[in-house]
Write a protein that holds these residues in place. Sequence first.
Motif, PDB file in Angstrom:
ATOM      1  N   ALA A 137     -68.417  -9.498  -0.034  1.00  8.67           N
ATOM      2  CA  ALA A 137     -68.514  -9.925   1.133  1.00  8.67           C
ATOM      3  C   ALA A 137     -69.898  -9.524   1.887  1.00  8.67           C
ATOM      4  CB  ALA A 137     -67.340  -9.664   2.461  1.00  8.67           C
ATOM      5  N   THR A 138     -70.497  -9.860   2.711  1.00  9.58           N
ATOM      6  CA  THR A 138     -71.915  -9.583   3.364  1.00  9.58           C
ATOM      7  C   THR A 138     -71.402  -8.970   4.902  1.00  9.58           C
ATOM      8  OG1 THR A 138     -72.561 -11.716   3.670  1.00  9.58           O
ATOM      9  CG2 THR A 138     -73.192 -10.802   1.559  1.00  9.58           C
ATOM     10  N   GLY A 139     -72.602  -9.318   5.781  1.00  8.76           N
ATOM     11  CA  GLY A 139     -72.329  -8.781   7.083  1.00  8.76           C
ATOM     12  C   GLY A 139     -72.532  -7.265   7.305  1.00  8.76           C
ATOM     13  N   SER A 140     -72.172  -6.997   8.606  1.00 16.65           N
ATOM     14  CA  SER A 140     -72.514  -5.691   8.983  1.00 16.65           C
ATOM     15  C   SER A 140     -71.666  -4.748   8.525  1.00 16.65           C
ATOM     16  CB  SER A 140     -72.607  -5.531  10.397  1.00 16.65           C
ATOM     17  OG  SER A 140     -71.607  -5.909  10.913  1.00 16.65           O
ATOM     18  N   THR A 141     -70.411  -5.095   8.312  1.00 15.15           N
ATOM     19  CA  THR A 141     -69.226  -4.192   8.081  1.00 15.15           C
ATOM     20  C   THR A 141     -69.429  -3.638   6.576  1.00 15.15           C
ATOM     21  OG1 THR A 141     -67.614  -5.789   9.231  1.00 15.15           O
ATOM     22  CG2 THR A 141     -66.603  -3.948   7.737  1.00 15.15           C
ATOM     23  N   LEU A 171     -69.195 -13.945  -2.486  1.00 17.68           N
ATOM     24  CA  LEU A 171     -67.992 -14.421  -1.818  1.00 17.68           C
ATOM     25  C   LEU A 171     -68.421 -15.751  -0.886  1.00 17.68           C
ATOM     26  CD1 LEU A 171     -65.085 -14.588  -0.450  1.00 17.68           C
ATOM     27  CD2 LEU A 171     -66.343 -13.095   1.440  1.00 17.68           C
ATOM     28  N   ASP A 172     -69.770 -15.860  -0.449  1.00 20.95           N
ATOM     29  CA  ASP A 172     -69.889 -16.960   0.392  1.00 20.95           C
ATOM     30  C   ASP A 172     -71.580 -17.034   0.454  1.00 20.95           C
ATOM     31  OD1 ASP A 172     -69.944 -14.883   2.176  1.00 20.95           O
ATOM     32  OD2 ASP A 172     -68.720 -15.614   3.700  1.00 20.95           O
ATOM     33  N   TRP A 214     -74.713 -19.043   3.371  1.00 20.57           N
ATOM     34  CA  TRP A 214     -75.166 -19.859   4.445  1.00 20.57           C
ATOM     35  C   TRP A 214     -76.000 -20.971   3.860  1.00 20.57           C
ATOM     36  CZ3 TRP A 214     -73.043 -18.330   9.230  1.00 20.57           C
ATOM     37  CH2 TRP A 214     -72.928 -16.927   9.361  1.00 20.57           C
ATOM     38  N   GLY A 265     -64.688  -8.884   4.358  1.00 21.57           N
ATOM     39  CA  GLY A 265     -64.568  -8.605   6.016  1.00 21.57           C
ATOM     40  C   GLY A 265     -63.915  -9.640   6.788  1.00 21.57           C
ATOM     41  N   MET A 266     -63.591  -9.119   7.795  1.00 18.56           N
ATOM     42  CA  MET A 266     -62.787 -10.128   8.895  1.00 18.56           C
ATOM     43  C   MET A 266     -63.598 -10.702   9.704  1.00 18.56           C
ATOM     44  SD  MET A 266     -59.392  -9.313  11.085  1.00 18.56           S
ATOM     45  CE  MET A 266     -60.384  -8.516  12.417  1.00 18.56           C
ATOM     46  N   GLY A 267     -63.946 -11.970  10.201  1.00 18.54           N
ATOM     47  CA  GLY A 267     -64.500 -12.451  10.992  1.00 18.54           C
ATOM     48  C   GLY A 267     -63.701 -12.127  12.511  1.00 18.54           C
ATOM     49  N   HIS A 311     -61.834 -15.458  10.246  1.00 21.15           N
ATOM     50  CA  HIS A 311     -62.272 -16.035   9.190  1.00 21.15           C
ATOM     51  C   HIS A 311     -62.346 -15.068   7.681  1.00 21.15           C
ATOM     52  CE1 HIS A 311     -66.789 -15.892   9.553  1.00 21.15           C
ATOM     53  NE2 HIS A 311     -66.391 -14.751   9.363  1.00 21.15           N
ATOM     54  N   PHE A 347     -66.149 -18.096   4.368  1.00 23.86           N
ATOM     55  CA  PHE A 347     -66.091 -19.136   5.332  1.00 23.86           C
ATOM     56  C   PHE A 347     -64.854 -20.057   5.263  1.00 23.86           C
ATOM     57  CE2 PHE A 347     -70.985 -18.667   4.927  1.00 23.86           C
ATOM     58  CZ  PHE A 347     -70.813 -17.989   6.051  1.00 23.86           C
ATOM     59  N   HIS A 375     -72.972 -15.671  14.281  1.00 24.51           N
ATOM     60  CA  HIS A 375     -72.951 -14.448  13.804  1.00 24.51           C
ATOM     61  C   HIS A 375     -74.164 -13.657  13.641  1.00 24.51           C
ATOM     62  CE1 HIS A 375     -72.391 -11.772  10.071  1.00 24.51           C
ATOM     63  NE2 HIS A 375     -71.044 -11.674  10.568  1.00 24.51           N
ATOM     64  N   LYS A 393     -63.630  -5.642  17.118  1.00 28.77           N
ATOM     65  CA  LYS A 393     -62.775  -6.136  16.196  1.00 28.77           C
ATOM     66  C   LYS A 393     -61.223  -5.764  16.693  1.00 28.77           C
ATOM     67  CE  LYS A 393     -65.366  -8.144  12.978  1.00 28.77           C
ATOM     68  NZ  LYS A 393     -65.938  -7.445  11.585  1.00 28.77           N
TER      69      LYS A 393
HETATM   70  C1  GLP Z   1     -69.535 -13.557   7.854  1.00 31.75           C
HETATM   71  C2  GLP Z   1     -69.671 -13.323   6.146  1.00 31.75           C
HETATM   72  C3  GLP Z   1     -68.433 -12.765   5.668  1.00 31.75           C
HETATM   73  C4  GLP Z   1     -68.209 -11.624   6.337  1.00 31.75           C
HETATM   74  C5  GLP Z   1     -67.684 -11.769   7.958  1.00 31.75           C
HETATM   75  C6  GLP Z   1     -67.744 -10.673   8.883  1.00 31.75           C
HETATM   76  O1  GLP Z   1     -69.584 -14.895   8.211  1.00 31.75           O
HETATM   77  N1  GLP Z   1     -70.231 -14.602   5.782  1.00 31.75           N
HETATM   78  O2  GLP Z   1     -68.724 -12.422   4.270  1.00 31.75           O
HETATM   79  O3  GLP Z   1     -67.214 -10.872   5.852  1.00 31.75           O
HETATM   80  O4  GLP Z   1     -68.644 -13.028   8.388  1.00 31.75           O
HETATM   81  O5  GLP Z   1     -68.793 -10.111   9.217  1.00 31.75           O
HETATM   82  P1  GLP Z   1     -69.311  -8.605   9.749  1.00 31.75           P
HETATM   83  O6  GLP Z   1     -68.804  -7.686   8.892  1.00 31.75           O
HETATM   84  O7  GLP Z   1     -70.576  -8.793  10.046  1.00 31.75           O
HETATM   85  O8  GLP Z   1     -68.314  -8.769  10.933  1.00 31.75           O
END
Ligand code: GLP
Length: 255
Positions: free
Chosen positions: A44-48, A75-76, A78, A141-143, A147, A150, A173, A209
Amino acid sequence: MKNELIIKNLRLVVADTYEEMSQYTADQIHNDIKKKSNLLICTATGSTPTEAYDMLAKKYDDEPEVFSGVRFIKLDEWGGIPMDDPATCEVYLQEHLISPLQIEASRFVSWNSIPEDPNQEVKRISNMFADEGDIDLCILGMGVNGHLGFNEPAEFLRPSAHVAELTETTKKHTMAQKAEHGIQYGLTLGMNDIMRSKKILLLVNGSHKEKPFKEFLAGKITTKFPTTMLWMHPNVTVVCDKEVVPNIDKINSQK
Ligand code: GLP
């Protein structure tokens, strides 16, 4: 100090700080790679996960040989923006994992963020499971809306890789906010792709969260909150910081 508890089939690790949870995560990933040199890791990506990935990358300098066979799958992504747009999961992963760990293209299954035909791209990624096998370790990661990748909250979820319609919450996001081009859709592995993973690490941090995580911990499985599907997986560890579960003692007594 870490607090570990088992709730049903799920292991919950609550660290004092984001740094501590990241260190725990990096160590877990590192250990798994040491046990299986060609481990297939879904990222996954994102800040977590950022700090955990950076800590893992630091281990490369001392033991580059440990990482010589590891494989990654994104994982996903944009959709509809160039691969080098600062918002892409590609740019993020290249910076935090792929380039520091010297992963060559043959060991990185990566969504093209701007495919000519998104449906063909979905087929291409789905077909890779035949060659690579199932995911060994899935880092999720959990949106804030629940989510996973995606796989957005909906009446029904999709088992396989697919083109996803993004919710308004997801469009806001932090990654999407960096986009220099208009994001049109999401590309993501599906719920079955994720659930077939041999092991899952779900990372959750930050007070923003707390509320959704409480919903997850309630243990009701619903497509309206895709992360709750993880209650059906036999090998999930949730790693979080204290801000997400300020009332850890209460959970302890309820389990
Ligand atoms: C985003 C990413 C996911 C990520 C999630 C949580 O949409 N596509 O891969 O796990 O949302 O992001 P964050 O860790 O920034 O809260």
